[in-house]
Design an enzyme around this catalytic site. Structure first.
Site, short mmCIF file in Angstrom:
data_model
loop_
_atom_site.label_atom_id
_atom_site.label_comp_id
_atom_site.label_asym_id
_atom_site.label_seq_id
_atom_site.Cartn_x
_atom_site.Cartn_y
_atom_site.Cartn_z
N TYR A 1 -66.91 -35.78 -79.36
CA TYR A 1 -66.56 -34.47 -78.81
C TYR A 1 -67.82 -33.77 -78.26
O TYR A 1 -67.81 -33.25 -77.13
CB TYR A 1 -65.92 -33.65 -79.92
N LYS B 1 -68.68 -32.57 -74.45
CA LYS B 1 -68.91 -31.15 -74.15
C LYS B 1 -70.31 -30.90 -73.59
O LYS B 1 -70.51 -29.99 -72.78
CB LYS B 1 -68.66 -30.30 -75.40
#
Ligand code: NAP
Length: 244
Positions: free
Chosen positions: A152, A156
């Protein structure tokens, strides 16, 4: 001025709040969803009930063909997309040693490949409009890292580099490209972490509480507006002071 806005993952959580906000600001909103048709239609109904214009559009934003047909549908119905909000995102948390290839690939495809596919698809129309706003959702995890979120956080962080590069490519064409990096916001994504983690995080937030989806939508509303005409390539952290 009224524009056509596309909010990916507009059916729930932060995306829902962004769709409502952009509609309240006078834009026509395409509310994208992958699976939650009923929730996306609820968002559309809420917008229409307040006098706005919206349409639910289904597409898995990590899928190139689905993205192409979604843009076709939006252009047929509303016209060219002037405001793109790359909000759709998922987590598949695990410590790196236990993180399987599927968990890695799914997160990169949904959170990052989608930003490339949708931004590229929107760009053609924005060049014709001679105006555009691309706003993508990063996360404080992409800036500071977070154990259990290597996939993740990588997706990001990449969104920030992507946005700075594209901002340099299209700045002269009156298109701005910015990022919003939320802290810990109350949505389904964070609900599944449980109340103990939420309370522990709230204690580390300077403002002493978790964020609300509307508080992220306000940042997106600003970046989409003419007030932000001279802001590009930036990451606006909206985390209540969590990462200070
Ligand atoms: P959420 O409540 O879990 O909602 C996720 C949204 O993304 C849903 O509308 C979902 O649609 C959509 N979505 C998921 N996969 C998709 C796909 N393949 N194609 C199209 N849509 C898809 O998440 P959230 O908390 O609102 O988060 C929104 C964004 O903010 C994400 O990018 C997230 O990483 C970021 N963020 C959130 C927080 C937080 O604390 N909540 C913090 C930092 C960053 P369906 O329901 O149809 O699947």
């Amino acid at each position: 001025m009224s524009r056509v806005a596309l909010v990916t993952g507009g059916s729930r959580g932060i995306g829902r709040a962004i769709a409502l906000r952009l509609a309240a600001d006078g834009h026509q909103v395409a509310v994208n969803y992958a699976a939650s048709a009923a929730s996306a239609h609820d968002v559309v109904e809420a917008i229409v009930a307040r006098g706005g214009t919206a349409r639910a559009v289904q597409a898995d934003v990590g899928d190139a063909d689905a993205v192409a047909s979604m843009f076709g549908e939006i252009e047929d119905h509303f016209g060219r997309v002037g405001i793109l909000v790359n909000n759709a995102g998922i987590t598949r948390d695990d410590l790196l040693l236990r993180m399987g290839v599927d968990a890695w690939d799914e997160v990169i495809e949904t959170n990052l490949r989608s930003v490339y596919l949708c931004s590229r698809a929107a760009m053609r129309g924005m060049l014709r409009l001679k105006w555009g706003r691309i706003i993508s959702m990063s996360s404080i995890s992409g800036i500071s890292g977070n154990p259990g979120q290597a996939n993740y956080a990588a997706s990001k962080a990449a969104i920030i580099g992507f946005s700075k590069s594209v901002a340099r490519e299209v700045g002269s064409r009156n298109i701005t490209v910015n990022v919003v990096a939320p802290g810990f916001i109350e949505t389904d994504m964070t609900d599944k972490l449980g109340s103990e983690i939420a309370e522990e995080v709230a204690q580390r937030v300077a403002l002493g509480r978790l964020g609300r989806p509307e508080e992220i939508a306000a940042a997106v509303g600003y970046l989409a507006s003419d007030d932000a005409a001279y802001v590009t390539g930036q990451t606006l952290v909206v985390d209540g002071g969590l990462a200070l």
